[in-house]
Design a protein around this motif. Sequence first.
Motif, PDB file in Angstrom:
ATOM      1  N   GLU D 106      26.872  -5.615 -46.631  1.00  0.00           N
ATOM      2  CA  GLU D 106      26.609  -7.062 -46.680  1.00  0.00           C
ATOM      3  C   GLU D 106      27.049  -7.744 -45.384  1.00  0.00           C
ATOM      4  O   GLU D 106      26.512  -8.780 -45.008  1.00  0.00           O
ATOM      5  N   GLU D 107      28.057  -7.171 -44.723  1.00  0.00           N
ATOM      6  CA  GLU D 107      28.519  -7.787 -43.475  1.00  0.00           C
ATOM      7  C   GLU D 107      27.491  -7.568 -42.364  1.00  0.00           C
ATOM      8  O   GLU D 107      27.246  -8.454 -41.549  1.00  0.00           O
ATOM      9  N   LEU D 108      26.896  -6.393 -42.359  1.00  0.00           N
ATOM     10  CA  LEU D 108      25.806  -6.171 -41.407  1.00  0.00           C
ATOM     11  C   LEU D 108      24.633  -7.108 -41.731  1.00  0.00           C
ATOM     12  O   LEU D 108      24.062  -7.741 -40.841  1.00  0.00           O
ATOM     13  N   ASP D 109      24.294  -7.194 -43.014  1.00  0.00           N
ATOM     14  CA  ASP D 109      23.192  -8.073 -43.417  1.00  0.00           C
ATOM     15  C   ASP D 109      23.440  -9.517 -42.968  1.00  0.00           C
ATOM     16  O   ASP D 109      22.532 -10.181 -42.465  1.00  0.00           O
ATOM     17  N   ALA D 110      24.671  -9.981 -43.139  1.00  0.00           N
ATOM     18  CA  ALA D 110      24.979 -11.363 -42.775  1.00  0.00           C
ATOM     19  C   ALA D 110      24.776 -11.581 -41.278  1.00  0.00           C
ATOM     20  O   ALA D 110      24.286 -12.635 -40.848  1.00  0.00           O
ATOM     21  N   SER D 111      25.156 -10.582 -40.484  1.00  0.00           N
ATOM     22  CA  SER D 111      24.982 -10.697 -39.034  1.00  0.00           C
ATOM     23  C   SER D 111      23.499 -10.717 -38.670  1.00  0.00           C
ATOM     24  O   SER D 111      23.059 -11.512 -37.829  1.00  0.00           O
ATOM     25  N   LEU D 112      22.722  -9.852 -39.313  1.00  0.00           N
ATOM     26  CA  LEU D 112      21.284  -9.808 -39.019  1.00  0.00           C
ATOM     27  C   LEU D 112      20.577 -11.060 -39.557  1.00  0.00           C
ATOM     28  O   LEU D 112      19.617 -11.548 -38.945  1.00  0.00           O
ATOM     29  N   ASP D 113      21.054 -11.589 -40.663  1.00  0.00           N
ATOM     30  CA  ASP D 113      20.453 -12.815 -41.189  1.00  0.00           C
ATOM     31  C   ASP D 113      20.672 -13.982 -40.228  1.00  0.00           C
ATOM     32  O   ASP D 113      19.760 -14.755 -39.944  1.00  0.00           O
ATOM     33  N   ALA D 114      21.901 -14.113 -39.743  1.00  0.00           N
ATOM     34  CA  ALA D 114      22.235 -15.258 -38.892  1.00  0.00           C
ATOM     35  C   ALA D 114      21.592 -15.135 -37.516  1.00  0.00           C
ATOM     36  O   ALA D 114      21.239 -16.136 -36.892  1.00  0.00           O
ATOM     37  N   ALA D 115      21.451 -13.903 -37.040  1.00  0.00           N
ATOM     38  CA  ALA D 115      20.969 -13.743 -35.666  1.00  0.00           C
ATOM     39  C   ALA D 115      19.449 -13.488 -35.629  1.00  0.00           C
ATOM     40  O   ALA D 115      18.677 -14.447 -35.555  1.00  0.00           O
ATOM     41  N   PRO D 116      18.942 -12.246 -35.689  1.00  0.00           N
ATOM     42  CA  PRO D 116      17.500 -12.096 -35.474  1.00  0.00           C
ATOM     43  C   PRO D 116      16.640 -12.762 -36.546  1.00  0.00           C
ATOM     44  O   PRO D 116      15.594 -13.341 -36.227  1.00  0.00           O
ATOM     45  N   ILE D 145      18.730 -19.851 -26.519  1.00  0.00           N
ATOM     46  CA  ILE D 145      19.427 -19.048 -27.527  1.00  0.00           C
ATOM     47  C   ILE D 145      20.864 -18.848 -27.070  1.00  0.00           C
ATOM     48  O   ILE D 145      21.103 -18.432 -25.935  1.00  0.00           O
ATOM     49  N   SER D 146      21.813 -19.104 -27.945  1.00  0.00           N
ATOM     50  CA  SER D 146      23.220 -18.860 -27.610  1.00  0.00           C
ATOM     51  C   SER D 146      23.632 -17.449 -27.993  1.00  0.00           C
ATOM     52  O   SER D 146      23.555 -17.070 -29.167  1.00  0.00           O
ATOM     53  N   GLY D 147      24.061 -16.684 -27.025  1.00  0.00           N
ATOM     54  CA  GLY D 147      24.581 -15.346 -27.279  1.00  0.00           C
ATOM     55  C   GLY D 147      26.074 -15.294 -27.014  1.00  0.00           C
ATOM     56  O   GLY D 147      26.722 -16.316 -26.779  1.00  0.00           O
ATOM     57  N   ALA D 148      26.603 -14.083 -27.034  1.00  0.00           N
ATOM     58  CA  ALA D 148      28.039 -13.868 -26.827  1.00  0.00           C
ATOM     59  C   ALA D 148      28.212 -12.557 -26.076  1.00  0.00           C
ATOM     60  O   ALA D 148      27.234 -11.853 -25.828  1.00  0.00           O
ATOM     61  N   THR D 149      29.434 -12.235 -25.698  1.00  0.00           N
ATOM     62  CA  THR D 149      29.674 -10.932 -25.071  1.00  0.00           C
ATOM     63  C   THR D 149      29.087  -9.812 -25.922  1.00  0.00           C
ATOM     64  O   THR D 149      28.555  -8.831 -25.392  1.00  0.00           O
ATOM     65  N   ALA D 150      29.156  -9.985 -27.229  1.00  0.00           N
ATOM     66  CA  ALA D 150      28.633  -8.958 -28.139  1.00  0.00           C
ATOM     67  C   ALA D 150      27.118  -8.819 -28.037  1.00  0.00           C
ATOM     68  O   ALA D 150      26.540  -7.918 -28.637  1.00  0.00           O
ATOM     69  N   SER D 151      26.452  -9.678 -27.270  1.00  0.00           N
ATOM     70  CA  SER D 151      25.004  -9.529 -27.044  1.00  0.00           C
ATOM     71  C   SER D 151      24.682  -8.381 -26.100  1.00  0.00           C
ATOM     72  O   SER D 151      23.547  -7.905 -26.061  1.00  0.00           O
ATOM     73  N   ILE D 152      25.676  -7.992 -25.294  1.00  0.00           N
ATOM     74  CA  ILE D 152      25.418  -6.943 -24.298  1.00  0.00           C
ATOM     75  C   ILE D 152      26.411  -5.791 -24.347  1.00  0.00           C
ATOM     76  O   ILE D 152      26.268  -4.822 -23.628  1.00  0.00           O
ATOM     77  N   LYS D 153      27.407  -5.898 -25.193  1.00  0.00           N
ATOM     78  CA  LYS D 153      28.407  -4.824 -25.286  1.00  0.00           C
ATOM     79  C   LYS D 153      28.796  -4.611 -26.741  1.00  0.00           C
ATOM     80  O   LYS D 153      29.249  -5.545 -27.405  1.00  0.00           O
ATOM     81  N   GLY D 154      28.615  -3.399 -27.221  1.00  0.00           N
ATOM     82  CA  GLY D 154      29.031  -3.064 -28.577  1.00  0.00           C
ATOM     83  C   GLY D 154      30.432  -2.505 -28.543  1.00  0.00           C
ATOM     84  O   GLY D 154      30.626  -1.301 -28.412  1.00  0.00           O
ATOM     85  N   SER D 155      31.409  -3.379 -28.633  1.00  0.00           N
ATOM     86  CA  SER D 155      32.810  -2.932 -28.560  1.00  0.00           C
ATOM     87  C   SER D 155      33.226  -2.285 -29.871  1.00  0.00           C
ATOM     88  O   SER D 155      32.631  -2.531 -30.919  1.00  0.00           O
ATOM     89  N   ALA D 156      34.280  -1.480 -29.796  1.00  0.00           N
ATOM     90  CA  ALA D 156      34.838  -0.907 -31.007  1.00  0.00           C
ATOM     91  C   ALA D 156      35.211  -2.035 -31.968  1.00  0.00           C
ATOM     92  O   ALA D 156      35.722  -3.077 -31.536  1.00  0.00           O
ATOM     93  N   LEU D 157      34.933  -1.859 -33.223  1.00  0.00           N
ATOM     94  CA  LEU D 157      35.252  -2.802 -34.312  1.00  0.00           C
ATOM     95  C   LEU D 157      34.306  -4.003 -34.377  1.00  0.00           C
ATOM     96  O   LEU D 157      34.389  -4.808 -35.297  1.00  0.00           O
ATOM     97  N   PHE D 158      33.422  -4.153 -33.418  1.00  0.00           N
ATOM     98  CA  PHE D 158      32.504  -5.292 -33.408  1.00  0.00           C
ATOM     99  C   PHE D 158      31.061  -4.869 -33.715  1.00  0.00           C
ATOM    100  O   PHE D 158      30.124  -5.578 -33.380  1.00  0.00           O
ATOM    101  N   GLY D 159      30.883  -3.706 -34.300  1.00  0.00           N
ATOM    102  CA  GLY D 159      29.543  -3.148 -34.454  1.00  0.00           C
ATOM    103  C   GLY D 159      28.556  -4.049 -35.176  1.00  0.00           C
ATOM    104  O   GLY D 159      27.455  -4.298 -34.687  1.00  0.00           O
ATOM    105  N   SER D 160      28.935  -4.571 -36.332  1.00  0.00           N
ATOM    106  CA  SER D 160      27.942  -5.326 -37.105  1.00  0.00           C
ATOM    107  C   SER D 160      27.613  -6.642 -36.410  1.00  0.00           C
ATOM    108  O   SER D 160      26.461  -7.061 -36.379  1.00  0.00           O
ATOM    109  N   PHE D 161      28.624  -7.272 -35.843  1.00  0.00           N
ATOM    110  CA  PHE D 161      28.370  -8.531 -35.128  1.00  0.00           C
ATOM    111  C   PHE D 161      27.475  -8.269 -33.912  1.00  0.00           C
ATOM    112  O   PHE D 161      26.497  -8.991 -33.674  1.00  0.00           O
TER     113      PHE D 161
END
Lengths: 250, 250, 250, 250
Positions: D106-116, D145-161
């Motif tokens: 559900e946490e992945l879903d929430a991230s995908l719902d809010a973003a793409p 479109i507002s992005g974040a560092t997580a738009s270009i880097k998949g850091s450890a623990l930030f995968g779903s975001f």
Amino acid sequence: MASKSFYAIISGAGSGTGRATALRFAQAYPVVLLARKPESYNSIVAEIKQAGGQAFGLTADATDETAVNAAFESIKKILPGSKLAAAVYNVNGGFAMRPFLELKREELDASLDAAPKGFFTFAQKTLPLLLESVPESPHPPTLIISGATASIKGSALFGSFAAGKFALRALGQSLAREFGPKGVHVSHAIIDGAIDTPESKDWVANNGAEDGKISPDAFIKIAETYWHLHTQHRSAFTQEIDIRPYVERY
Amino acid sequence: MASKSFYAIISGAGSGTGRATALRFAQAYPVVLLARKPESYNSIVAEIKQAGGQAFGLTADATDETAVNAAFESIKKILPGSKLAAAVYNVNGGFAMRPFLELKREELDASLDAAPKGFFTFAQKTLPLLLESVPESPHPPTLIISGATASIKGSALFGSFAAGKFALRALGQSLAREFGPKGVHVSHAIIDGAIDTPESKDWVANNGAEDGKISPDAFIKIAETYWHLHTQHRSAFTQEIDIRPYVERY
Amino acid sequence: MASKSFYAIISGAGSGTGRATALRFAQAYPVVLLARKPESYNSIVAEIKQAGGQAFGLTADATDETAVNAAFESIKKILPGSKLAAAVYNVNGGFAMRPFLELKREELDASLDAAPKGFFTFAQKTLPLLLESVPESPHPPTLIISGATASIKGSALFGSFAAGKFALRALGQSLAREFGPKGVHVSHAIIDGAIDTPESKDWVANNGAEDGKISPDAFIKIAETYWHLHTQHRSAFTQEIDIRPYVERY
Amino acid sequence: MASKSFYAIISGAGSGTGRATALRFAQAYPVVLLARKPESYNSIVAEIKQAGGQAFGLTADATDETAVNAAFESIKKILPGSKLAAAVYNVNGGFAMRPFLELKREELDASLDAAPKGFFTFAQKTLPLLLESVPESPHPPTLIISGATASIKGSALFGSFAAGKFALRALGQSLAREFGPKGVHVSHAIIDGAIDTPESKDWVANNGAEDGKISPDAFIKIAETYWHLHTQHRSAFTQEIDIRPYVERY
């Protein structure tokens, strides 16, 4: 042989890369093939057996969590006591090439289902098994993800497909960073040729140059690189790699 | 054996990656080692001979065009009729870690000499030979370039070193695109661990974790990936690759 | 007005971006134009004066350290007591589009001279002045570097040009990271259209679409973005930016 | 004034960037604010009105297609005959920082719902309106479109975001390439500071350095860059931009 008690699993076994990876890894391990339909894996299972390897096909849609869970339960019975050495996520889906204003939300959903969502389930199933294998696996336990050019470039008309592939790569990067230090090798491979989907079968890529389209034989070559990733020592991991035909313009 | 009449050349053979690459390629080919001083290659030549391989050391500063030309003339006499299968540019130099306003122009020059300029000469010497080898070489003739994290990131205090490494990668990309379609595999490898220079010898990388610094043994593993690049089929070339220890934060 | 005692300097003032940047910054500051030949800046100086601004042309080859030093000595006399608010490095040179094996080493040298080496000298002259301006400058003191598509992509036939541009970007990244926290804004701008060199003057870019080639007017628009970079608050710096015509394929 | 008949819309108006963008664009256009709850926009609407601008709040969850459709119907009544000049997608959601094996689907879903997914709906609503505005809009019609560092880097623990943010960027790139040549400016901005979510409110970023965390005032500065993107001429579009505090390590 130590490696007798280890196996590999390939999700999305029916495509060119899937088949080739199965054949290659079957030279070292029993291989479990996951695909949506038995037609996708039956002939590969037969091919592996004929070559003296072990292979098992299981039917599961990668986007259906329940079906994937059931498949992993089956593996315990099929290969009791065997440990997971390598897992490959090679599912394609949600390919659409279309002006954005003609795209349907369902097409975006299909791309996200096949890429980040399906992989999420696969990774949550396989990573605990790979972690368990760290102390004894003949090579560092490995999770390989198949990407495409659309993993790093959002071209015009490819938006929904790229959305899924970008998201998949994000997860791959994050997992490489989290699980690498624990000894599991997570690697994302961009296959940068004619896209590996049934839909692309009839494309004439690179003006038909010899070896210019990824042919069945070429997929075998790609699988050699997948196997190399699996055998990399933990002091020399590759987390992201591009693989493309020599004539590919990029 | 077809491969008997092919050889490999490694420029910058004295470093960890250089030595390991020499040892690995010597399992298949006679190997020519270029380095600034005989001390850099003498023990490696001995090591290869002891293992039953063929190796030749030649003294040439990679940044000295005349010396490099002379070395290539010598090769014709040492290995008459033999063809070039693989060339590795592994020269380090111009490493400086310093506030920008304290840097001297000579430090930038040294970095550019060792990286784009030295490689330019090496590539102009080796690419015609590699092109000649395309029809018969046991694997696609290959030109491999060793990069570092500084090839893709200009960190604070690493400006002059990064300038050279970025420029080297630019040449690598351009050559991959120009010579790939002609059958020569050009590949740039980023070795993303403690930097492979004598100066870094005493660093304690990654808090001293096991396999966390690139040890002599680890360089052997890196060389396996170099060898894999060389053996990739032309339908599945990798032009850029990262290699790093499992504990590396990136 | 506080800004009366601040000035801007543009190296490589003779190109389209150089002229436009000079005109834009002259709306706020006296502007010093550096170019190899007076012909490159004379008409721009006249244009600025006619518009009511202040401009000074100085002749110096950016790759000639002594000439650049002399130019900075002259500035002290021309604008006594004035402080540096913005410096723009916009030098082009070393452009060659040619098969690699036909390139001469001098062509690589010319590219490295114009890009990392010339910029190194310019940055070592301007950064101490920009640091001094931090407490009082109307906007964060700014160092802007003009790049091109070749700053991030080594295309076939563009190797020597890309080598220089990649190296320039490496320095820009390193300086942004070192001097940003000290309050100096270092920014690298990729002008991704027809390359801004005299040689490209006659190209028909983007099939001649309206606004598809960077026209003199378009350079004025690019200069607006340079000015915006200069006026960004330190809590919202942009270190790298791409600017391209709306019809550009990328 | 021509611009009287144009308006701007901001989805995700309740965050720091959303509020600041609303205030900035309200200096030129009536502004419509979309947010999940009236509490998110009420005070901003009041602030804009007090400053003499026009603002309207509409309640809609960006991930709820029906609610978004209804909001766009309302706009026709609120601003009859007015055309869309700028649309900003600034929705955050699905932020989770957690070991991968503890993440819920559900946490992945929430991230995908809010973003793409949320952005897909927003873009399908706004792009036809922006296309209509091309001939008359005071500046090229713009979708930011507002992005974040997580738009270009998949850091450890930030995968779903990161999965959501990567996917959002993929769509942005694709739309920039498809709609740029039609005169609509699509731009993706990475705000690379403390992440702009309610959850991050209490973080001490950059060791508490002055201007080191993105303060309410800093968001105003970010909004200046958004405004600059909107006013870029079509011969000098920026499709991707990073914005970060001067002290940010990156």
